[in-house]
Design an enzyme around this catalytic site. Structure first.
Site, PDB file in Angstrom:
ATOM      1  NE  ARG A 175      -1.698   1.713   0.716  1.00  8.37           N
ATOM      2  CZ  ARG A 175      -2.457   1.096  -0.026  1.00  8.37           C
ATOM      3  NH1 ARG A 175      -2.843  -0.217   0.139  1.00  8.37           N
ATOM      4  NH2 ARG A 175      -3.051   1.802  -0.946  1.00  8.37           N
ATOM      5  CE  LYS A 191      -4.669   5.985   1.542  1.00 11.73           C
ATOM      6  NZ  LYS A 191      -3.554   6.832   0.563  1.00 11.73           N
ATOM      7  CG  HIS A 222       4.709   4.190   0.455  1.00 13.21           C
ATOM      8  ND1 HIS A 222       3.791   3.573   0.995  1.00 13.21           N
ATOM      9  CD2 HIS A 222       4.275   5.153  -0.420  1.00 13.21           C
ATOM     10  CE1 HIS A 222       2.817   3.636   0.133  1.00 13.21           C
ATOM     11  NE2 HIS A 222       3.169   4.779  -0.618  1.00 13.21           N
ATOM     12  NE  ARG A 274       1.191   1.351  -2.285  1.00 11.37           N
ATOM     13  CZ  ARG A 274       0.083   0.364  -2.663  1.00 11.37           C
ATOM     14  NH1 ARG A 274       0.586  -0.993  -2.412  1.00 11.37           N
ATOM     15  NH2 ARG A 274      -0.901   0.660  -2.940  1.00 11.37           N
ATOM     16  CG  HIS A 318      -3.575   2.536  -6.729  1.00  4.79           C
ATOM     17  ND1 HIS A 318      -2.824   2.584  -7.501  1.00  4.79           N
ATOM     18  CD2 HIS A 318      -3.341   2.693  -5.545  1.00  4.79           C
ATOM     19  CE1 HIS A 318      -1.555   3.097  -6.815  1.00  4.79           C
ATOM     20  NE2 HIS A 318      -1.908   3.083  -5.726  1.00  4.79           N
ATOM     21  CE1 TYR A 326       4.098   4.291  -8.047  1.00  3.84           C
ATOM     22  CE2 TYR A 326       1.889   3.494  -8.573  1.00  3.84           C
ATOM     23  CZ  TYR A 326       2.732   4.086  -7.765  1.00  3.84           C
ATOM     24  OH  TYR A 326       2.617   3.967  -6.346  1.00  3.84           O
TER      25      TYR A 326
END
Length: 187
Positions: A31, A56, A130, A133, A156, A165
């Protein structure tokens, strides 16, 4: 972005610090904020990993560090020799990076990305830093990297987040069709 578009975009980044930064963001799936706050001590060149702090959700993770990216980071670091930050702010005269205590500005990176995108002729897509990424994850998936591994590299918590994805890649469908035909050949 396709791999060719990413390569073209990176080739059009004008300054060494922005080139090193954007290349690292893409090649490690970071990120924007994670990249800006990378520290010299986060690089584990023995294991070829980057320790991402402050991800995150305040989660830490390790991501693979490609050899080419390590070489680029080493070449870039000698231009500023900041003991702590990989991407320090350069200061008003461009000479403050060695002692800089804050990372380079988010707005300058975003501006460099927009300029490179324009120079690379990428005009029909709404993309940002972004997007690098997202491209990283998609390109790993297309290369056959396991979805659970990509989930871990992306940081994640939920596999469903990474599964986004799956629909972004046509190559996966094409590969699946080819594999199905090979398996079913001779029936």
């Amino acid at each position: 972005l396709s791999q060719e578009e990413v390569r073209s975009l990176l080739a059009h980044v004008k300054t060494p610090q922005n080139h090193a930064f954007l290349t690292t963001v893409y090649s490690c799936g970071l990120r924007l904020q994670e990249g800006l706050h990378l520290e010299v001590s986060d690089i584990d060149s023995d294991r070829m990993m980057i320790h991402v702090h402050r991800g995150k959700g305040a989660k830490d993770r390790y991501v693979p560090l490609p050899h080419a990216t390590l070489g680029l980071l080493r070449r870039y670091w000698v231009t500023h020799r900041n003991a702590r930050l990989l991407f320090p702010g350069l200061g008003r005269n461009g000479k403050g990076a060695k002692e800089g205590a804050t990372p380079m500005a988010k707005s300058s990176v975003q501006g460099a990305f927009r300029s490179a995108k324009f120079e690379a002729g990428i005009r029909n897509k709404s993309v940002s830093v972004h997007t690098l990424r997202h491209s990283y994850a998609t390109h790993l998936l297309e290369a056959g990297v396991n979805l659970r591994v990509i989930q871990r590299y992306m940081g994640h918590t939920q596999l469903e987040t990474t599964m986004v994805y799956l629909h972004l890649t046509r190559k996966g469908q094409e590969d699946a069709c080819q594999l199905i035909n090979q398996v079913m050949e001779g029936l």
